[in-house]
Design a protein around this motif. Structure first.
Motif, PDB file in Angstrom:
ATOM      1  N   ILE A   1      -2.745  59.503   9.391  1.00 27.43           N
ATOM      2  CA  ILE A   1      -2.573  58.542   8.326  1.00 27.43           C
ATOM      3  C   ILE A   1      -1.165  58.650   7.781  1.00 27.43           C
ATOM      4  O   ILE A   1      -0.631  59.735   7.609  1.00 27.43           O
ATOM      5  CB  ILE A   1      -3.630  58.793   7.248  1.00 27.43           C
ATOM      6  CG1 ILE A   1      -4.963  58.364   7.821  1.00 27.43           C
ATOM      7  CG2 ILE A   1      -3.301  58.035   5.969  1.00 27.43           C
ATOM      8  CD1 ILE A   1      -6.130  58.808   7.031  1.00 27.43           C
ATOM      9  N   GLY A   2      -0.560  57.527   7.497  1.00 30.28           N
ATOM     10  CA  GLY A   2       0.781  57.545   6.956  1.00 30.28           C
ATOM     11  C   GLY A   2       1.359  56.169   7.084  1.00 30.28           C
ATOM     12  O   GLY A   2       0.717  55.251   7.588  1.00 30.28           O
TER      13      GLY A   2
ATOM     14  N   PRO B   1      -6.944  52.981   6.096  1.00 34.44           N
ATOM     15  CA  PRO B   1      -5.618  53.556   5.929  1.00 34.44           C
ATOM     16  C   PRO B   1      -4.684  53.181   7.082  1.00 34.44           C
ATOM     17  O   PRO B   1      -5.118  53.121   8.232  1.00 34.44           O
ATOM     18  CB  PRO B   1      -5.864  55.071   5.934  1.00 34.44           C
ATOM     19  CG  PRO B   1      -7.316  55.262   5.759  1.00 34.44           C
ATOM     20  CD  PRO B   1      -7.995  53.995   6.138  1.00 34.44           C
ATOM     21  N   ALA B   2      -3.431  52.952   6.749  1.00 33.47           N
ATOM     22  CA  ALA B   2      -2.449  52.679   7.785  1.00 33.47           C
ATOM     23  C   ALA B   2      -2.188  53.962   8.554  1.00 33.47           C
ATOM     24  O   ALA B   2      -2.313  55.051   8.020  1.00 33.47           O
ATOM     25  CB  ALA B   2      -1.165  52.187   7.146  1.00 33.47           C
TER      26      ALA B   2
END
Ligand SMILES: C[S@@+](CC[C@H](N)C(=O)[O-])C[C@H]1O[C@@H](n2cnc3c(N)ncnc32)[C@H](O)[C@@H]1O
Lengths: 463, 124
Positions: free
Chosen positions: A317-318, A336-337
Motif C-alpha cells: 500500500i502506498g 487502498p492505492a
C-alpha cells in the motif's frame, strides 16, 4: 555399555532430489539423532548406506522425512547377486533369530531403473530359498518384510545388463509419502492459484525444524498451504496476506471445474479438514510492509513463499502522490492505492523482520527466484544476524529457478541492523519481463484491474 | 480472532502513532470455541503475554469468569490456572467487531474472525 552401530539403507524418492541432503541434515539436528555415513552421498544416487546406534533412531528419522521412501536394516550390499548370496549364507545362522516359526514374512523385489515381469521377480526371490525362514508367507500383512533391491543406475533409457549394486535387508520404516497424499491439494477444501504442494510444504517445515508447540508465521500466507505442513508437525500457526478476498475465500475458484467457491472456504477450514483446527491461531489481512506485530513477539520459525510478481502482483500500500488524503466520505469503501513492492524490498523486509522477530536459533525458510546464469551465492539476500544454513535449487525452466533458502538467527540485531535499507540483490523481475513481451507495469495494472473487478463483484453480492 | 492475537498486535506503524497498544475492542459477535488444551504451550506463552491487557480484553468481552487478575507464581505446575489462561487466550473468539487504535482512533474491522489491518495510502 557401548552402542551397537548397525548398517541401514536409506532409499529415497527420486522427486525433489535437490532437497534431500538438507532435509536429512535438518532432521538429524532437530531430532538429535547420530547417523554415520558409510560413504558420502552422491547427487542422484537414490540410496545411502548409513549407520544408527539404535533402530528407534532410524524410525524417528523416517517418521519425519518426506524425501525418504523406505529404510531397511541392511544385511547385504554387494556388486553382484552371487556375492550377495555368499554374504547371506555366511550370516544365515545369525539371521535365524529374526525368523521364529510364528512370524509370517514376505520378500519384495525392487529393481531401480529396469523393469522385470512378475515371473522374473518370483524367480529372483526363489534364489533366496536357503534363508532360514520358518514362518508362513503372508503377502498382505507379513510380520517381517524383506527386500531384495537391484540398482541399475539412474539412466532409465539405457540400463546395463547387470545391476551395479544389489541389497538385501529387513524393512524398518517408510517415510512420509503417505502423508503427502493425505494432504493432497486435489482433495483440499480451500486452495489458491499459488498453493504449494504438500511434498514441498512438508520439506519446508522440516527445513524450519518445526517442533511440537512452536509458533510459526507465514507473512505471505495466501491459501495457507505452508501452515498446514507446519501444523502437521505440531506448530501453532499465524498468517497474514494483503489479499482480503483470498483470506475470506472469495477469489475466483482455482479449480477448473468449480464455478463458485463454497461459502466456508478458508485457511481455518483447511486446518479443520485435517484435524488441526486446534493449531490454528489467526490470519490477518495485512501488508507486510506495515507490520502490526508487537516488538517483543517471537516466532520459532517464519516459513513463506513471497510473491515474485510472476504469477501474482507484488504490491504494497502506498502512493506516489504527495499529500494524499482519503476523504471521510470515501473511507468505508476505499480500496487502498498500491505501489510496486520490488523484490529487493520484499526480501529486505523479510530478513529484517526475521532478524527481529525470530528467537535465537529460530529459522526463516523461504523461496527466492533467480536467473540460473546469473546465480552466485553472493546474490542471495543476507543479514548479519541470519546465517544461511541450507540452499537448494529447484529449476523452473531452462533459464530460471527458485532456491529454497534456510536461515538461522544467530544473534539479536542492533538498532542499525533493524534499519538496514538496502540489501543489494537483483530484481529478478526486471530481467524476467525484459525477456517477455509484457512489461512489469502492464502486468501489474492488468492484475490490479482483475482484482478491482473481483472486489466490485464481491461488494455487489454482499448488498 | 483470538485474544492471544489481540495481545500481540499494535498499531504503531500508523503515521503519528507512538505506542498503539493495546488496541481497544468493540465486538458484536463473540463465540467460545472448544480448543484442545496443551499445558506446555500455554506455560510457554504466559511470559510473552501482557497479562493486564489480556484480562481487560476478556473482561470487555464479558468472559472473564474466574480468570485471576495476575499470573500466580509457579504457574507452570498450576493446571487449573493454565486451563483458565488457555480458555482466555485461545477459546474466546471475536467473529465480528473492530479493533481501535488507542491514539488515532483508527478502526480495523473484524469480519468472520479475520481482522483487516490494511491501512490507506495516506496513513503510512
Ligand atoms: C506465492 S503467494 C503464496 C502462496 C501461499 N504459499 C499459498 O499457500 O497459497 C504470495 C502471496 O503474497 C501475497 N502478497 C503480495 N504482496 C503482499 C504484501 N505486500 N503483503 C502481504 N502479502 C502480500 C499475495 O496476495 C499472495 O497470496
Amino acid at each position: 555399555m557401548s552402542k551397537m552401530w548397525k548398517k541401514y539403507l536409506l532409499w529415497f524418492a527420486q522427486e525433489h532430489v535437490e532437497f534431500r541432503v538438507s532435509e536429512i541434515e535438518s532432521l538429524l539436528s532437530l531430532l538429535r539423532i547420530h547417523m554415520k555415513y558409510q560413504e558420502k552421498p552422491r547427487d542422484l544416487q537414490p540410496y545411502w548406506v548409513v549407520e544408527f546406534s539404535s533402530e528407534d533412531d532410524a524410525k524417528l528419522l523416517a517418521s519425519r522425512s518426506v524425501s525418504l521412501r523406505t529404510c531397511l536394516e541392511l544385511w547385504g550390499h554387494e556388486p553382484s547377486l552371487e556375492k550377495l548370496h555368499n554374504t547371506l549364507h555366511a550370516k544365515a545362522e545369525m539371521l535365524a533369530s529374526y525368523f521364529p516359526p510364528n512370524k509370517s514374512f514376505k520378500i519384495e523385489v525392487e529393481t531401480f531403473c529396469r523393469h522385470f515381469t512378475l515371473q522374473e521377480k518370483v524367480e529372483k526371490i526363489e534364489t533366496f530359498s536357503y534363508l532360514p525362514l520358518q514362518g508362513e508367507v503372508n503377502l498382505k500383512s507379513p510380520d517381517i518384510r524383506l527386500y531384495y533391491i537391484e540398482y541399475y543406475g539412474t539412466k532409465a533409457l539405457e540400463p546395463p545388463e547387470l545391476p551395479y549394486d544389489v541389497f538385501f535387508g529387513r524393512w524398518v520404516a517408510d517415510g512420509l509419502r503417505q502423508l503427502s497424499k493425505k494432504l493432497s491439494l486435489k482433495t483440499r477444501k480451500f486452495i489458491g492459484n499459488t498453493s504449494m504442494d504438500p511434498q514441498l510444504s512438508l520439506l519446508m517445515a522440516n527445513q524450519a525444524q518445526i517442533h511440537d508447540g512452536d509458533i510459526v508465521l507465514d507473512p505471505f500466507v495466501g491459501s495457507g498451504s505452508l501452515l498446514v505442513a507446519a501444523a502437521q508437525f505440531g506448530a501453532y500457526v499465524f498468517g497474514s496476506d494483503i489479499d482480503y478476498l483470498m483470506l475470506h475465500g472469495r477469489t475466483k475458484p482455482s479449480r477448473i471445474r468449480q464455478k463458485k467457491r463454497e461459502n466456508d472456504e478458508s485457511i481455518c477450514a483447511n486446518m479443520q479438514q485435517y484435524n488441526l483446527g486446534h493449531k490454528y491461531l489467526d490470519v490477518l489481512v495485512n501488508d507486510f510492509a506495515m507490520v502490526f506485530w508487537k516488538d517483543s513477539l517471537e516466532f520459532d520459525a517464519v516459513i513463506t513463499d513471497p510473491p515474485y510478481g510472476i504469477r501474482e502482483a507484488t504490491e504494497r500500500i502506498g502512493t506516489e502522490k504527495e499529500d494524499c488524503v482519503v476523504s471521510d466520505e470515501h473511507l468505508a469503501t476505499h480500496v487502498p492505492a498500491k505501489i510496486e513492492y520490488g523484490i529487493p524490498s520484499i526480501y529486505r523486509d523479510l530478513l529484517v523482520f526475521s532478524a527481529k522477530h525470530l528467537r535465537i536459533g529460530g529459522r526463516l525458510v523461504c523461496w527466492f527466484p533467480v536467473f540460473r546464469e546469473d546465480y552466485t551465492e553472493r546474490c542471495l539476500p543476507q543479514h548479519p544476524c541470519l546465517k544461511l544454513v541450507a540452499n537448494s535449487e529447484q529449476p523452473l525452466s531452462k533459464v530460471t529457478s527458485r532456491r529454497l533458502l534456510t536461515y538461522e538467527k544467530i544473534r539479536q540485531p542492533s538498532q542499525s541492523e533493524l534499519e538496514i535499507r538496502d540489501i543489494s540483490i537483483q530484481d529478478f523481475r526486471e530481467k524476467y519481463f525484459v525477456l517477455r513481451e509484457e512489461t512489469r507495469k502492464e502486468r501489474r495494472l492488468r492484475e490490479a484491474a482483475v482484482r478491482k473487478e473481483n472486489w466490485e463483484k464481491y461488494k455487489e453480492n454482499k448488498k | 480472532m483470538k485474544l492471544l492475537t489481540h495481545n500481540m498486535l499494535t498499531s504503531k506503524c500508523i503515521r503519528g502513532v507512538n505506542v498503539g497498544y493495546p488496541l481497544s475492542i468493540n465486538a458484536s459477535d463473540v463465540r467460545v470455541a472448544d480448543v484442545d488444551f496443551n499445558p506446555d504451550f500455554i506455560s510457554r506463552m504466559i511470559p510473552k503475554i501482557d497479562w493486564p491487557v489480556l484480562y481487560n480484553a476478556v473482561e470487555r468481552l464479558g468472559h472473564v469468569e474466574d480468570l485471576p487478575k495476575e499470573t500466580p507464581v509457579n504457574y507452570e505446575s498450576n493446571e487449573d490456572f493454565l486451563k483458565k489462561a488457555h480458555h482466555a487466550l485461545l477459546e474466546v473468539e471475536i467473529i465480528h467487531g473492530e479493533l481501535v487504535c488507542p491514539e488515532s482512533g483508527r478502526k480495523f474491522p473484524i469480519n468472520n474472525g479475520i481482522p483487516n489491518m490494511l491501512l490507506n495510502e495516506d496513513e503510512i
